[in-house]
Design a protein around this motif. Structure first.
Motif, PDB file in Angstrom:
ATOM      1  N   SER A 205     -22.742 126.325 -12.990  1.00 44.00           N
ATOM      2  CA  SER A 205     -23.952 125.592 -13.382  1.00 44.00           C
ATOM      3  C   SER A 205     -24.093 125.473 -14.894  1.00 44.00           C
ATOM      4  CB  SER A 205     -25.200 126.221 -12.758  1.00 44.00           C
ATOM      5  OG  SER A 205     -25.308 127.556 -13.127  1.00 44.00           O
TER       6      SER A 205
ATOM      7  N   ARG B 108     -26.734 137.744 -14.368  1.00 44.20           N
ATOM      8  CA  ARG B 108     -27.029 136.333 -14.064  1.00 44.20           C
ATOM      9  C   ARG B 108     -28.153 135.808 -14.968  1.00 44.20           C
ATOM     10  NH1 ARG B 108     -28.561 133.330  -9.226  1.00 44.20           N
ATOM     11  NH2 ARG B 108     -29.146 135.199  -8.111  1.00 44.20           N
TER      12      ARG B 108
ATOM     13  N   ARG C  78     -25.121 131.883   0.127  1.00 46.70           N
ATOM     14  CA  ARG C  78     -25.755 133.130  -0.352  1.00 46.70           C
ATOM     15  C   ARG C  78     -24.736 134.267  -0.441  1.00 46.70           C
ATOM     16  NH1 ARG C  78     -30.125 130.754  -2.353  1.00 46.70           N
ATOM     17  NH2 ARG C  78     -30.597 129.054  -0.937  1.00 46.70           N
TER      18      ARG C  78
ATOM     19  N   THR D 282     -33.108 123.499  -6.050  1.00 42.21           N
ATOM     20  CA  THR D 282     -31.986 123.003  -6.866  1.00 42.21           C
ATOM     21  C   THR D 282     -30.888 124.059  -7.014  1.00 42.21           C
ATOM     22  OG1 THR D 282     -33.030 123.637  -8.957  1.00 42.21           O
ATOM     23  CG2 THR D 282     -33.439 121.397  -8.169  1.00 42.21           C
ATOM     24  N   GLY D 283     -31.269 125.347  -6.913  1.00 43.51           N
ATOM     25  CA  GLY D 283     -30.261 126.408  -6.964  1.00 43.51           C
ATOM     26  C   GLY D 283     -29.263 126.243  -5.817  1.00 43.51           C
TER      27      GLY D 283
ATOM     28  N   ARG E  67     -24.248 119.684 -14.709  1.00 43.05           N
ATOM     29  CA  ARG E  67     -25.702 119.553 -14.912  1.00 43.05           C
ATOM     30  C   ARG E  67     -26.125 118.080 -14.931  1.00 43.05           C
ATOM     31  NH1 ARG E  67     -27.478 124.347 -15.030  1.00 43.05           N
ATOM     32  NH2 ARG E  67     -29.515 123.442 -14.743  1.00 43.05           N
TER      33      ARG E  67
ATOM     34  N   GLY F   1     -36.229 125.736  -9.644  1.00 44.55           N
ATOM     35  CA  GLY F   1     -34.949 125.943 -10.327  1.00 44.55           C
ATOM     36  C   GLY F   1     -35.082 126.716 -11.615  1.00 44.55           C
ATOM     37  N   ARG F   2     -34.311 126.280 -12.623  1.00 42.97           N
ATOM     38  CA  ARG F   2     -34.318 126.969 -13.915  1.00 42.97           C
ATOM     39  C   ARG F   2     -34.767 126.026 -15.050  1.00 42.97           C
ATOM     40  NH1 ARG F   2     -32.734 129.844 -10.481  1.00 42.97           N
ATOM     41  NH2 ARG F   2     -31.534 131.765 -10.566  1.00 42.97           N
ATOM     42  N   ASP F   3     -34.519 124.718 -14.861  1.00 40.65           N
ATOM     43  CA  ASP F   3     -34.734 123.738 -15.944  1.00 40.65           C
ATOM     44  C   ASP F   3     -35.597 122.571 -15.458  1.00 40.65           C
ATOM     45  OD1 ASP F   3     -32.921 122.781 -14.105  1.00 40.65           O
ATOM     46  OD2 ASP F   3     -31.731 121.674 -15.559  1.00 40.65           O
TER      47      ASP F   3
ATOM     48  N   ARG G 171     -26.980 130.204 -21.850  1.00 36.32           N
ATOM     49  CA  ARG G 171     -25.993 129.114 -21.835  1.00 36.32           C
ATOM     50  C   ARG G 171     -26.463 127.986 -22.757  1.00 36.32           C
ATOM     51  NH1 ARG G 171     -27.732 127.654 -15.807  1.00 36.32           N
ATOM     52  NH2 ARG G 171     -29.562 126.403 -16.320  1.00 36.32           N
TER      53      ARG G 171
ATOM     54  N   ASP H 233     -27.765 132.652 -17.421  1.00 36.50           N
ATOM     55  CA  ASP H 233     -28.639 131.484 -17.228  1.00 36.50           C
ATOM     56  C   ASP H 233     -29.514 131.227 -18.460  1.00 36.50           C
ATOM     57  OD1 ASP H 233     -27.561 131.260 -14.708  1.00 36.50           O
ATOM     58  OD2 ASP H 233     -29.266 132.141 -13.659  1.00 36.50           O
TER      59      ASP H 233
ATOM     60  N   VAL I 286     -21.763 131.230  -9.461  1.00 36.51           N
ATOM     61  CA  VAL I 286     -22.614 130.039  -9.612  1.00 36.51           C
ATOM     62  C   VAL I 286     -23.107 129.815 -11.047  1.00 36.51           C
ATOM     63  CG1 VAL I 286     -24.756 131.202  -8.862  1.00 36.51           C
ATOM     64  CG2 VAL I 286     -24.527 128.742  -8.559  1.00 36.51           C
ATOM     65  N   SER I 287     -23.310 130.888 -11.804  1.00 35.55           N
ATOM     66  CA  SER I 287     -23.802 130.699 -13.178  1.00 35.55           C
ATOM     67  C   SER I 287     -22.756 129.994 -14.035  1.00 35.55           C
ATOM     68  CB  SER I 287     -24.167 132.035 -13.819  1.00 35.55           C
ATOM     69  OG  SER I 287     -25.333 132.531 -13.223  1.00 35.55           O
TER      70      SER I 287
ATOM     71  N   TYR J 283     -26.521 123.839  -6.772  1.00 32.43           N
ATOM     72  CA  TYR J 283     -25.468 124.441  -7.608  1.00 32.43           C
ATOM     73  C   TYR J 283     -24.605 125.386  -6.773  1.00 32.43           C
ATOM     74  CZ  TYR J 283     -27.779 122.450 -11.651  1.00 32.43           C
ATOM     75  OH  TYR J 283     -28.313 121.566 -12.557  1.00 32.43           O
ATOM     76  N   ARG J 284     -25.239 126.072  -5.834  1.00 38.43           N
ATOM     77  CA  ARG J 284     -24.485 126.983  -4.963  1.00 38.43           C
ATOM     78  C   ARG J 284     -23.530 126.194  -4.047  1.00 38.43           C
ATOM     79  NH1 ARG J 284     -26.405 132.278  -4.151  1.00 38.43           N
ATOM     80  NH2 ARG J 284     -28.120 132.786  -5.550  1.00 38.43           N
TER      81      ARG J 284
HETATM   82  O1   DC Z   1     -32.116 129.954  -7.616  1.00 39.87           O
HETATM   83  P1   DC Z   1     -30.717 130.447  -7.288  1.00 39.87           P
HETATM   84  O2   DC Z   1     -30.523 131.920  -7.551  1.00 39.87           O
HETATM   85  O3   DC Z   1     -30.278 130.084  -5.915  1.00 39.87           O
HETATM   86  O4   DC Z   1     -29.776 129.655  -8.313  1.00 39.87           O
HETATM   87  C1   DC Z   1     -28.392 129.878  -8.367  1.00 39.87           C
HETATM   88  C2   DC Z   1     -27.861 129.576  -9.742  1.00 39.87           C
HETATM   89  O5   DC Z   1     -27.919 128.181 -10.000  1.00 39.87           O
HETATM   90  C3   DC Z   1     -28.578 130.251 -10.896  1.00 39.87           C
HETATM   91  O6   DC Z   1     -27.977 131.488 -11.245  1.00 39.87           O
HETATM   92  C4   DC Z   1     -28.499 129.265 -12.028  1.00 39.87           C
HETATM   93  C5   DC Z   1     -28.228 127.949 -11.362  1.00 39.87           C
HETATM   94  N1   DC Z   1     -29.357 127.017 -11.437  1.00 39.87           N
HETATM   95  C6   DC Z   1     -29.445 126.247 -12.571  1.00 39.87           C
HETATM   96  O7   DC Z   1     -28.658 126.428 -13.491  1.00 39.87           O
HETATM   97  N2   DC Z   1     -30.403 125.310 -12.668  1.00 39.87           N
HETATM   98  C7   DC Z   1     -31.281 125.118 -11.677  1.00 39.87           C
HETATM   99  N3   DC Z   1     -32.202 124.154 -11.786  1.00 39.87           N
HETATM  100  C8   DC Z   1     -31.221 125.916 -10.519  1.00 39.87           C
HETATM  101  C9   DC Z   1     -30.250 126.877 -10.440  1.00 39.87           C
END
Ligand code: DC
Length: 218
Positions: A99, A176, A87, A31-32, A105, A125-127, A183, A180, A95-96, A35-36
């Protein structure tokens, strides 16, 4: 089946998630990368991130394809291969901020759920365990010592020819992580029912096996 893997940048999530998906022969969703891809498109189109109308238009026209090719997760945006571009340090730096936007979102979560409901997936991902798939069958949260994470990033960067010092990478990661985690919308959090894996002292194989063994035994 949904396997959610969350954690901070460079904690070992991506490689592990891709290999777990391969071993189980199911889809891998980074999922990152989504967002990228959006961040790249906004930068290319010179769209100010505060201009929510324009961000929304670009979001609506975003077609992202992802597939494995010889062990690399290929990302295509509107049919152009952007695997390497997403990348770049400019995308990583921005990207932060992208996102963190609520409209971003909301729309990404819809796309991610559509993919997840269609097939068995390892979603990274993150969430993922908290917001996207709170009912995931398995949830993992990967962490690692900041120095280990920076070293991994440094090695990746050396391979791709990007020049940054160890201290610069530590600072980038800390900034970052901070954005993340702090937020307002869907911050990086460990789900209460996630299994935490500290990858500081683990090889990739060990990380993959920990997850596979947990899945087999539960
Ligand atoms: O995993 P990554 O480093 O490629 O993710 C890039 C950015 O995307 C990360 O800094 C925060 C955001 N992200 C997010 O907010 N929610 C996700 N599910 C995945 C990534």
């Amino acid at each position: 089946m949904i396997i959610a893997i969350d954690g901070p940048a460079a904690s070992g999530k991506s490689t592990t998630a891709r290999l777990v998906a391969k071993k189980l022969n199911i889809t891998y969703l980074d999922t990152g990368a989504m967002y990228r891809a959006l961040t790249l498109q906004l930068l290319k189109s010179n769209v100010d991130f505060d201009n929510l109308d324009k961000v929304s238009t670009i979001l609506g026209n975003l077609t992202i394809d992802m597939y494995d090719h010889k062990g690399t997760n290929i990302i295509k945006l509107n049919n152009e291969d952007i695997t390497e571009q997403i990348r770049s340090s400019n995308v990583t730096k921005n990207v932060s901020e992208v996102s963190a936007l609520l409209i971003v979102r909301k729309s990404m979560v819809v796309m991610q759920r559509e993919i997840g409901y269609k097939s068995d997936c390892v979603v990274e991902g993150r969430d993922i365990g908290t917001i996207v798939f709170p009912n995931a069958d398995f949830k993992f949260f990967m962490i690692a010592d900041i120095k280990m994470r920076a070293n991994r990033r440094l090695n990746e960067m050396n391979q791709s020819g990007t020049l940054k010092t160890f201290d610069e990478i530590v600072l980038d990661l800390e900034i970052r992580d901070d954005k993340d985690t702090n937020r307002e919308n869907s911050p990086l959090r460990k789900a209460v029912d996630a299994v935490e894996i500290d990858t500081s002292e683990l090889t990739i194989d060990e990380q993959v096996n920990k997850i596979i063994n947990h899945i087999k035994n539960n």
